[in-house]
Design a protein around this motif. Structure first.
Motif, PDB file in Angstrom:
ATOM      1  N   ALA A 180      48.211 -31.831  48.089  1.00 26.00           N
ATOM      2  CA  ALA A 180      47.258 -32.910  48.341  1.00 26.00           C
ATOM      3  C   ALA A 180      47.671 -34.195  47.625  1.00 26.00           C
ATOM      4  O   ALA A 180      47.557 -35.293  48.183  1.00 26.00           O
ATOM      5  N   LYS A 181      48.160 -34.078  46.400  1.00 27.18           N
ATOM      6  CA  LYS A 181      48.587 -35.260  45.650  1.00 27.18           C
ATOM      7  C   LYS A 181      49.786 -35.928  46.319  1.00 27.18           C
ATOM      8  O   LYS A 181      49.833 -37.154  46.457  1.00 27.18           O
ATOM      9  N   LEU A 182      50.763 -35.113  46.741  1.00 30.17           N
ATOM     10  CA  LEU A 182      51.947 -35.661  47.398  1.00 30.17           C
ATOM     11  C   LEU A 182      51.583 -36.279  48.754  1.00 30.17           C
ATOM     12  O   LEU A 182      52.088 -37.338  49.130  1.00 30.17           O
ATOM     13  N   ALA A 183      50.704 -35.594  49.482  1.00 30.83           N
ATOM     14  CA  ALA A 183      50.285 -36.112  50.790  1.00 30.83           C
ATOM     15  C   ALA A 183      49.539 -37.427  50.631  1.00 30.83           C
ATOM     16  O   ALA A 183      49.694 -38.345  51.447  1.00 30.83           O
ATOM     17  N   ARG A 184      48.738 -37.532  49.584  1.00 35.76           N
ATOM     18  CA  ARG A 184      48.009 -38.771  49.357  1.00 35.76           C
ATOM     19  C   ARG A 184      48.967 -39.918  49.046  1.00 35.76           C
ATOM     20  O   ARG A 184      48.796 -41.044  49.518  1.00 35.76           O
ATOM     21  N   GLU A 185      50.002 -39.620  48.249  1.00 35.75           N
ATOM     22  CA  GLU A 185      51.002 -40.642  47.938  1.00 35.75           C
ATOM     23  C   GLU A 185      51.775 -41.041  49.200  1.00 35.75           C
ATOM     24  O   GLU A 185      52.055 -42.218  49.427  1.00 35.75           O
ATOM     25  N   GLY A 186      52.109 -40.053  50.036  1.00 35.18           N
ATOM     26  CA  GLY A 186      52.787 -40.353  51.287  1.00 35.18           C
ATOM     27  C   GLY A 186      51.921 -41.185  52.212  1.00 35.18           C
ATOM     28  O   GLY A 186      52.407 -42.100  52.881  1.00 35.18           O
ATOM     29  N   LEU A 187      50.644 -40.891  52.238  1.00 32.87           N
ATOM     30  CA  LEU A 187      49.706 -41.639  53.069  1.00 32.87           C
ATOM     31  C   LEU A 187      49.613 -43.093  52.606  1.00 32.87           C
ATOM     32  O   LEU A 187      49.512 -44.017  53.419  1.00 32.87           O
ATOM     33  N   ARG A 188      49.671 -43.281  51.300  1.00 31.93           N
ATOM     34  CA  ARG A 188      49.639 -44.638  50.763  1.00 31.93           C
ATOM     35  C   ARG A 188      50.874 -45.420  51.231  1.00 31.93           C
ATOM     36  O   ARG A 188      50.790 -46.599  51.584  1.00 31.93           O
TER      37      ARG A 188
END
Length: 478
Positions: A421-429
């Motif tokens: 979830a943390k990595l996906a959130r950074e990718g989404l940013r």
């Protein structure tokens, strides 16, 4: 008597408040602006000193000997003379002058945007293309930052040559063809770090010019210059199709891909057709249609002899492995991955096709992560993910969006929900910062298995940010 600086500023403020000055600004008549200023005592030397434009060039603008078209020139005049907001708007500029950087570039979390016109972008692409792969990413960013301040100096010489080719295309020569080839290569490089909306108009203008030149030539299999221009048109069209997809225009993308394929058939260049299939494969893949994506990639591999373009062969095989792994076909995935590795080992970016320049070690490893995480090689995928993240440049945000999505998927397979979830959130940013809407469906796919853990803070934050990002893209004109 020469006015002092305070008097000059007072005069400028008074003159720009006049209606006749507003009218010449609306006509983008730089000569008229200079003449009105001269009428009220502001000399050409003072204008040159304030704007940084040579006095001789100011004189040419005044007499009409030289007609400026580059937005950077108008920006320099407006900024140097301190034009008020209404005058800037009349010139077609933003009401507030200046940028976050001294050279005309704005940085948004690593994504660089430039306030410039299409000709500036074409000259920038040409300069980048001529430098080739020897150009480091930091140098590339520096060139983007300087574009508005420097391209107007080279504009007239290049434009005169190109204008002659456009009006008399039968007289095209080696120099014009090389410029078009360099632009095509440069636009492919710029796409790696600039948003689709930033470069699309410049790329479309480049394609129109190439088409105009080609339309004035006679089909002749022995005409090598014409053949090279058709290749330029094909290489540029596949990129335009990809960018149109990113901007959400599927119809425009299909038209560009069709144009690329027509040109490729005329010059018997199957690599271009293979590239169109590869780009097109991302669309069904993002929607979960991995079988359709793999079929396109399979067709591309059949078209392309590996010796023709090892970089393209490596990319196609890596994508084929990725889609096969998504379908649960482990044997085919590993076989395709071995093919990708073999081609990648002999790839020479300087000698390969322009669209393969993105496939460096980081991007190649992201394909490996995506493949390995789905075929049971979780430990290898995890170790590689950490290595890629550690060496990924901060400025490389567009690529970060792709790689972070791949790594997040690997963590989901391993059951590392919080980390995913943390990595996906950074990718989404990174997707938002680079306006790369084409990758948004990938993060929607990542969200599905995470929803069962929606009560966990990291997952909830990612899901909320995903919903916000979807609203942002839905409401923005693309």
């Amino acid at each position: 008597m020469v006015m002092d600086q305070r008097k000059v500023r007072e005069t400028l403020d008074a003159v720009f408040a006049r209606q006749d000055m507003t009218e010449v600004c609306k006509r983008r008549d730089l000569g008229g602006i200079i003449r009105i200023l001269g009428k009220y005592g502001v000399t050409q030397g003072q204008i040159a000193s304030l704007t940084g434009i040579a006095q001789g060039r100011i004189s040419e603008y005044k007499t009409g000997k030289r007609i400026p078209t580059a937005k950077s020139t108008f920006e320099a005049i407006a900024d140097g003379l301190g034009m008020p907001a209404h005058s800037r708007r009349a010139l077609g500029l933003s009401p507030s002058g200046g940028t976050d950087g001294a050279d005309g570039a704005r940085s948004n979390g690593g994504e660089f945007q430039i306030s410039t016109d299409t000709f500036d972008l074409q000259l920038l692409a040409e300069a980048v293309g001529k430098r080739g792969d020897a150009l480091k990413r930091r140098e590339l960013l520096s060139m983007i930052a300087r574009v508005g301040a420097t391209t107007s100096l080279a504009q007239n010489e290049v434009w005169e040559r190109l204008s002659y080719a456009l009006t008399k295309p039968s007289a095209i020569d080696e120099a014009i063809v090389r410029e078009m080839e360099a632009r095509s290569a440069g636009f492919h490089r710029l796409e790696e770090i600039m948003s689709a909306s930033s470069i699309f108009k410049g790329l479309a203008a480049h394609l129109r010019e190439v088409a105009t030149i080609l339309n004035g030539t006679t089909p002749d299999p022995k005409d090598e210059l014409r053949r090279r221009l058709i290749v330029v048109a094909g290489e540029s069209s596949v990129l335009a199709g990809w960018i149109a997809s990113d901007l959400g225009s599927a119809t425009t993308a299909r038209n560009f891909y069709a144009t690329a394929e027509r040109g490729a058939k005329e010059v018997d260049d199957s690599s271009i057709i293979a590239c169109t299939y590869a780009y097109r494969s991302y669309i069904p893949s993002a929607k979960g249609s991995h079988g359709r994506a793999r079929a396109l990639l399979g067709s591309a591999l059949e078209l392309l002899p590996p010796s023709m373009s090892p970089g393209t062969a490596s990319w196609l095989a890596a994508r084929h492995a990725e889609e096969s792994a998504a379908l649960g076909d482990r044997e085919t995935a590993l076989r395709s991955w071995a093919q990708a590795e073999e081609a990648f080992s002999i790839t020479d970016p300087e000698e390969d096709r322009v669209w393969t320049r993105f496939l460096d070690q980081d991007r190649f490893d992201s394909f490996r992560i995506a493949t390995y995480s789905k075929v049971g090689k979780l430990t290898e995928a995890e170790e590689l993910a950490h290595a890629v993240i550690a060496r990924l440049p901060e400025v490389d945000r567009k690529r970060a969006a792709i790689i972070l999505g791949d790594i997040a998927t690997a963590h989901i397979v391993q059951g590392s929900v919080d980390e995913a979830a943390k990595l996906a959130r950074e990718g989404l940013r990174a997707v938002r910062e680079t306006e790369s809407a084409i990758w948004l469906p990938r993060f929607e796919v990542i969200a599905e298995p995470l929803r069962r853990w929606r009560t966990q803070p990291a997952v909830r934050a990612f899901l909320e940010e995903l919903a916000m990002t979807k609203r942002q893209f839905a409401s923005s004109p693309r």
